[in-house]
Design an enzyme around this catalytic site. Structure first.
Site, PDB file in Angstrom:
ATOM      1  N   LYS A   1      -8.582  -7.574  -4.130  1.00 52.03           N
ATOM      2  CA  LYS A   1      -9.453  -6.631  -4.655  1.00 52.03           C
ATOM      3  C   LYS A   1      -8.463  -5.433  -4.812  1.00 52.03           C
ATOM      4  O   LYS A   1      -8.680  -4.599  -5.735  1.00 52.03           O
ATOM      5  CB  LYS A   1     -10.301  -6.517  -3.571  1.00 52.03           C
ATOM      6  CG  LYS A   1     -11.477  -7.345  -3.280  1.00 52.03           C
ATOM      7  CD  LYS A   1     -12.470  -6.991  -2.489  1.00 52.03           C
ATOM      8  CE  LYS A   1     -12.959  -7.747  -1.212  1.00 52.03           C
ATOM      9  NZ  LYS A   1     -12.175  -7.358  -0.149  1.00 52.03           N
TER      10      LYS A   1
ATOM     11  N   LYS B   1       0.858  -1.171   0.062  1.00 52.91           N
ATOM     12  CA  LYS B   1       0.027  -0.135  -0.037  1.00 52.91           C
ATOM     13  C   LYS B   1       0.797   1.177  -0.014  1.00 52.91           C
ATOM     14  O   LYS B   1       0.267   2.236  -0.140  1.00 52.91           O
ATOM     15  CB  LYS B   1      -1.021  -0.071   1.338  1.00 52.91           C
ATOM     16  CG  LYS B   1      -2.113  -1.088   0.979  1.00 52.91           C
ATOM     17  CD  LYS B   1      -2.773  -1.294   2.187  1.00 52.91           C
ATOM     18  CE  LYS B   1      -3.652  -2.453   2.192  1.00 52.91           C
ATOM     19  NZ  LYS B   1      -4.524  -2.927   1.193  1.00 52.91           N
TER      20      LYS B   1
ATOM     21  N   LYS C   1      -1.194 -13.353  -5.201  1.00 56.35           N
ATOM     22  CA  LYS C   1      -2.203 -13.455  -4.789  1.00 56.35           C
ATOM     23  C   LYS C   1      -3.241 -12.628  -5.425  1.00 56.35           C
ATOM     24  O   LYS C   1      -2.922 -11.263  -5.886  1.00 56.35           O
ATOM     25  CB  LYS C   1      -2.183 -12.980  -3.273  1.00 56.35           C
ATOM     26  CG  LYS C   1      -3.654 -12.859  -2.549  1.00 56.35           C
ATOM     27  CD  LYS C   1      -3.682 -12.316  -1.092  1.00 56.35           C
ATOM     28  CE  LYS C   1      -4.985 -12.196  -0.380  1.00 56.35           C
ATOM     29  NZ  LYS C   1      -5.700 -10.800  -1.137  1.00 56.35           N
TER      30      LYS C   1
HETATM   31  P1  ATP Z   1      -8.154  -6.380  -0.010  1.00 54.75           P
HETATM   32  O1  ATP Z   1      -7.274  -6.594  -0.998  1.00 54.75           O
HETATM   33  O2  ATP Z   1      -9.140  -5.195   0.207  1.00 54.75           O
HETATM   34  O3  ATP Z   1      -7.611  -7.076   1.299  1.00 54.75           O
HETATM   35  P2  ATP Z   1      -8.788  -9.402  -0.599  1.00 54.75           P
HETATM   36  O4  ATP Z   1      -9.201  -9.477  -2.068  1.00 54.75           O
HETATM   37  O5  ATP Z   1      -7.758  -9.768  -0.001  1.00 54.75           O
HETATM   38  O6  ATP Z   1      -9.186  -7.779  -0.526  1.00 54.75           O
HETATM   39  P3  ATP Z   1     -10.384  -9.800   1.758  1.00 54.75           P
HETATM   40  O7  ATP Z   1     -11.853  -9.227   1.988  1.00 54.75           O
HETATM   41  O8  ATP Z   1      -9.359  -9.154   2.594  1.00 54.75           O
HETATM   42  O9  ATP Z   1     -10.091  -9.869   0.417  1.00 54.75           O
HETATM   43  O10 ATP Z   1     -10.372 -11.460   2.073  1.00 54.75           O
HETATM   44  C1  ATP Z   1     -11.571 -11.961   2.529  1.00 54.75           C
HETATM   45  C2  ATP Z   1     -11.164 -13.677   2.510  1.00 54.75           C
HETATM   46  O11 ATP Z   1     -10.738 -13.783   1.202  1.00 54.75           O
HETATM   47  C3  ATP Z   1      -9.934 -13.707   3.886  1.00 54.75           C
HETATM   48  O12 ATP Z   1     -10.102 -15.012   4.285  1.00 54.75           O
HETATM   49  C4  ATP Z   1      -8.841 -14.025   2.430  1.00 54.75           C
HETATM   50  O13 ATP Z   1      -7.778 -14.759   2.970  1.00 54.75           O
HETATM   51  C5  ATP Z   1      -9.557 -14.877   1.503  1.00 54.75           C
HETATM   52  N1  ATP Z   1      -8.683 -14.381   0.012  1.00 54.75           N
HETATM   53  C6  ATP Z   1      -8.601 -13.373  -0.434  1.00 54.75           C
HETATM   54  N2  ATP Z   1      -8.135 -13.447  -1.560  1.00 54.75           N
HETATM   55  C7  ATP Z   1      -7.657 -14.624  -1.604  1.00 54.75           C
HETATM   56  C8  ATP Z   1      -7.050 -15.581  -2.618  1.00 54.75           C
HETATM   57  N3  ATP Z   1      -6.385 -15.125  -3.930  1.00 54.75           N
HETATM   58  N4  ATP Z   1      -6.831 -16.818  -2.515  1.00 54.75           N
HETATM   59  C9  ATP Z   1      -7.430 -17.476  -1.375  1.00 54.75           C
HETATM   60  N5  ATP Z   1      -7.888 -16.603  -0.506  1.00 54.75           N
HETATM   61  C10 ATP Z   1      -8.267 -15.553  -0.793  1.00 54.75           C
HETATM   62 MG    MG Z   2      -7.050  -8.760   2.208  1.00 55.55          MG
END
Ligand code: ATP
Ligand code: MG
Length: 335
Positions: A201, A120, A198
């Site tokens: 979002k 970030k 990864k």
């Molecule tokens: P941000 O970038 O805002 O953190 P994010 O895509 O990481 O968004 P979160 O809302 O933080 O999503 O995560 C929600 C759940 O989804 C958590 O349990 C996280 O571990 C899981 N998750 C998110 N991205 C992945 C991924 N690429 N593979 C497996 N699990 C994921």
């Molecule tokens: Mg996250």
């Protein structure tokens, strides 16, 4: 009615729509376990604000998008309690007490927090609220007495931190909390379409569950593959190649996947064919989700009712827990 089932607490940050990583990392388990467990799914708006505090409108709008995604994948509000974090102030209260049980050094040692701070670009200006979010997450989990937490791999350090806090709290004040266990999904960490380890979002490398057929096609055809393969006759690498990882996860035709793997390694298939085949399978997978989502889009009354009822129910549980906390911490002044 108080359920005798064990409880699950899991959730998402309302920072965007849900993507394929969420599906394989956590949503799939939630749908599977909602009968067996008393499942609470939290929309973590307080946590989302720790790194989006200048954009509250974005967080607000995404709360409903999450509910739509939940309904679309089969989370059933008659079995699963969906709640909004900020509407349960007892979580903030518990967080304050937990802050005393963790050192600053320990917080900054968290590998996921370290990665996210780098990603970030906070530099020397790390918002204190952001660095402390794992502590607030410990309060999220424990205030509902959850014993199981379905999460992606990046969240494992948060569960470890939660377990440490529980041990310390129970030792100091008395046995109030359960040490929760993490449950990682089929795929611990789905990579992004840009080759990042990864899909996330906030990383702009997602295939969303709600993407249209056209968006999906565009994304799949532009996916990162083997960067060292210039011509389709060059032998390619399938290990760590996101296109092949997605084939493994989302293509049920195992013979086709095996054939593509073999031909790719021998330099006998082009990226375009591998991607077109992936597009077809991903589209088969996403089509029913897209359609179910459309049934609920714009039905704000239904969505509000789900959120309101879920949040009220969850708040009742949180209040009970806080009574116990206040009692063991000797701050239950007026009974
Ligand atoms: P941000 O970038 O805002 O953190 P994010 O895509 O990481 O968004 P979160 O809302 O933080 O999503 O995560 C929600 C759940 O989804 C958590 O349990 C996280 O571990 C899981 N998750 C998110 N991205 C992945 C991924 N690429 N593979 C497996 N699990 C994921
Ligand atoms: Mg996250």
């Amino acid at each position: 009615m108080i359920s005798m089932k064990k409880r699950i607490l899991t959730g998402d940050r309302p920072t965007g729509r849900l993507h394929l990583g969420h599906y394989v990392g956590s949503l799939q388990n939630r749908v599977k376990l909602q009968d067996e467990y008393d499942q609470f799914v939290m929309i973590a708006d307080v946590q989302a604000l720790t790194d989006n505090f200048e954009d509250p409108q974005k967080v607000r709008e995404n709360v409903k998008e999450l509910v739509l995604d939940y309904l679309a994948v089969g989370i059933d509000p008659s079995k699963t309690t969906i709640l909004i974090q900020s509407m349960i102030p007892e979580i903030a209260e518990l967080t304050v007490f937990y802050l005393n049980l963790v050192t600053l050094e320990r917080v900054l040692r968290n590998p996921t927090v370290k990665d996210e701070i780098k990603q970030k670009g906070f530099g020397q200006n790390i918002p204190a609220g952001f660095a402390m979010y794992p502590i607030s997450q410990a309060a999220d989990i424990t205030i509902f007495n959850a014993s199981l937490v379905p999460v992606g791999e990046d969240q494992l350090p948060m569960i470890e931190q939660t377990r440490e806090i529980v041990r310390k709290f129970n030792l100091l004040y008395g046995e109030v909390f359960i040490e929760p266990e993490a449950l990682v999904g089929n795929v611990k960490r789905l990579p992004g379409i840009d080759g990042n380890t990864k899909m996330g979002k906030s990383l702009g490398n997602c295939i969303y569950l709600s993407d249209s057929e056209e968006e999906l096609k565009k994304k799949v055809m532009s996916m990162y593959t083997d960067p060292n393969r210039i011509h389709s006759t060059d032998p390619g690498k399938v290990e760590g190649n996101p296109v092949f990882i997605y084939h493994d996860v989302f293509n049920p035709d195992k013979a086709e996947v095996e054939d593509l793997n073999k031909r790719y390694k021998e330099g006998k298939v082009g990226d375009v064919e591998v991607k077109e085949k992936l597009f077809i399978k991903l589209n088969d997978f996403l089509k029913p989700i897209r359609e179910k989502r459309r049934e609920f889009e714009g039905k704000d009354e239904i969505l509000d009712k789900i959120l309101k009822e879920g949040t009220e129910k969850a708040r009742g549980v949180a209040k009970e827990t806080m009574q116990k906390v206040r009692s063991v911490m000797k701050i239950d002044y007026f009974g």
